[in-house]
Design a protein around this motif. Structure first.
Motif, PDB file in Angstrom:
ATOM      1  N   ILE A 133       0.846  -1.203   0.000  1.00 34.75           N
ATOM      2  CA  ILE A 133       0.000   0.000   0.000  1.00 34.75           C
ATOM      3  C   ILE A 133       0.874   1.243   0.000  1.00 34.75           C
ATOM      4  N   ASP A 134       1.954   1.180   0.762  1.00 32.03           N
ATOM      5  CA  ASP A 134       2.905   2.279   0.820  1.00 32.03           C
ATOM      6  C   ASP A 134       3.486   2.556  -0.581  1.00 32.03           C
ATOM      7  N   GLU A 135       3.849   1.478  -1.291  1.00 30.54           N
ATOM      8  CA  GLU A 135       4.389   1.599  -2.656  1.00 30.54           C
ATOM      9  C   GLU A 135       3.352   2.220  -3.594  1.00 30.54           C
ATOM     10  N   LEU A 136       2.107   1.743  -3.462  1.00 29.83           N
ATOM     11  CA  LEU A 136       1.023   2.257  -4.279  1.00 29.83           C
ATOM     12  C   LEU A 136       0.852   3.759  -4.046  1.00 29.83           C
ATOM     13  N   GLU A 137       0.887   4.174  -2.790  1.00 32.56           N
ATOM     14  CA  GLU A 137       0.775   5.600  -2.442  1.00 32.56           C
ATOM     15  C   GLU A 137       1.891   6.403  -3.085  1.00 32.56           C
ATOM     16  N   LYS A 138       3.112   5.856  -3.006  1.00 30.78           N
ATOM     17  CA  LYS A 138       4.266   6.582  -3.573  1.00 30.78           C
ATOM     18  C   LYS A 138       4.099   6.764  -5.084  1.00 30.78           C
ATOM     19  N   CYS A 139       3.630   5.707  -5.770  1.00 30.75           N
ATOM     20  CA  CYS A 139       3.425   5.805  -7.229  1.00 30.75           C
ATOM     21  C   CYS A 139       2.354   6.832  -7.554  1.00 30.75           C
ATOM     22  N   LEU A 140       1.248   6.790  -6.821  1.00 31.83           N
ATOM     23  CA  LEU A 140       0.154   7.727  -7.085  1.00 31.83           C
ATOM     24  C   LEU A 140       0.588   9.165  -6.816  1.00 31.83           C
ATOM     25  N   ALA A 141       1.409   9.347  -5.785  1.00 38.63           N
ATOM     26  CA  ALA A 141       1.832  10.702  -5.405  1.00 38.63           C
ATOM     27  C   ALA A 141       2.692  11.355  -6.477  1.00 38.63           C
ATOM     28  N   ARG A 142       3.270  10.546  -7.393  1.00 39.71           N
ATOM     29  CA  ARG A 142       4.081  11.112  -8.476  1.00 39.71           C
ATOM     30  C   ARG A 142       3.219  11.620  -9.628  1.00 39.71           C
TER      31      ARG A 142
ATOM     32  N   ARG B  10      -1.640  13.452   0.523  1.00 42.21           N
ATOM     33  CA  ARG B  10      -2.916  13.075   1.151  1.00 42.21           C
ATOM     34  C   ARG B  10      -3.869  12.429   0.152  1.00 42.21           C
ATOM     35  N   SER B  11      -3.980  13.030  -1.028  1.00 39.35           N
ATOM     36  CA  SER B  11      -4.914  12.461  -2.008  1.00 39.35           C
ATOM     37  C   SER B  11      -4.394  11.121  -2.521  1.00 39.35           C
ATOM     38  N   ALA B  12      -3.075  10.965  -2.613  1.00 39.08           N
ATOM     39  CA  ALA B  12      -2.494   9.686  -3.037  1.00 39.08           C
ATOM     40  C   ALA B  12      -2.824   8.610  -2.011  1.00 39.08           C
ATOM     41  N   SER B  13      -2.723   8.966  -0.754  1.00 35.32           N
ATOM     42  CA  SER B  13      -3.017   8.014   0.309  1.00 35.32           C
ATOM     43  C   SER B  13      -4.495   7.626   0.288  1.00 35.32           C
ATOM     44  N   ARG B  14      -5.359   8.622   0.105  1.00 33.10           N
ATOM     45  CA  ARG B  14      -6.790   8.346   0.056  1.00 33.10           C
ATOM     46  C   ARG B  14      -7.151   7.432  -1.112  1.00 33.10           C
ATOM     47  N   ALA B  15      -6.538   7.701  -2.269  1.00 28.88           N
ATOM     48  CA  ALA B  15      -6.818   6.890  -3.460  1.00 28.88           C
ATOM     49  C   ALA B  15      -6.313   5.463  -3.261  1.00 28.88           C
TER      50      ALA B  15
END
Ligand SMILES: [Zn+2]
Length: 202
Positions: free
Chosen positions: A6-15, A22-27
């Protein structure tokens, strides 16, 4: 602690553009909460896009592996006498949406930016010159951003195409200076295309 995937997914989305932390984490959390409805279809769409989307070998527009040259290049009903030069393949999508241009396209892959060491060799400029000669375009419409780097790129192209017989024109000003073509609305783009200005004299 957040599980590592999930952490990896957040990092990818945040880019991605438009995403903050915050929005990356929510998504990311929304995705893992609904795997069947959200996560798996997204994973499949990503897999297909990664496998099949590419840039047209001729114009640089987004296309798929089974359509190269792309539809814009091979459509015989389009005006083969004009080419519109853009920085990014996404710009082509915006200009198509405006409906104001029915010729061919050429994506440079950026603009000249001496301060960031982007010289002519980094852009698809030689390919443009080849196409202007080979395809015999009578007009080269530059749809570049209206900042200093866009101006430098336009000047370079006008100089490069001297002697080819092609008229070089540029979008009328009025596009937002800091955003460029891809973020302009269709009506603004249409006005800019219709009001294009000549850059050279043939
Ligand atoms: Zn193409």
């Amino acid at each position: 602690m957040t599980p590592k995937p999930i952490d990896e997914l957040e990092k990818c989305l945040a880019r991605l553009p438009g995403f903050g932390r915050r929005s990356a984490s929510r998504a990311a959390l929304a995705l893992v909460r609904e795997p069947g409805r959200l996560l798996q279809p997204l994973a499949e769409a990503l897999r297909v896009a990664a496998a099949e989307v590419r840039c047209c070998s001729s114009c640089g527009a987004f296309t798929t592996t089974d359509r190269d040259p792309c539809d814009l290049c091979s459509d015989a009903t389009r005006d083969g006498g004009r080419v519109c030069v853009v920085e990014d393949p996404a710009d082509i999508i915006s200009i198509e949406a405006s409906g104001a241009f029915r010729g061919r396209y050429h994506a440079l892959g950026g603009k000249l930016a001496p301060a960031r060491h982007v010289g002519p060799g980094r852009l698809r400029l030689a390919e443009l010159q080849d196409r202007v000669v080979r395809e015999g375009f009578s007009e080269v419409l530059l749809a570049l951003s209206t900042d200093m780097d866009g101006d430098a790129t336009a000047g370079y192209i006008a100089e490069m195409l001297k002697g080819t017989g092609a008229k070089v024109t540029r979008l009328a000003f009025g596009l937002p200076t800091d955003s460029g073509v891809a973020y302009s609305d269709p009506l603004t783009l249409k006005r800019a295309i219709n009001g294009r200005q000549p850059l050279n004299l043939v």
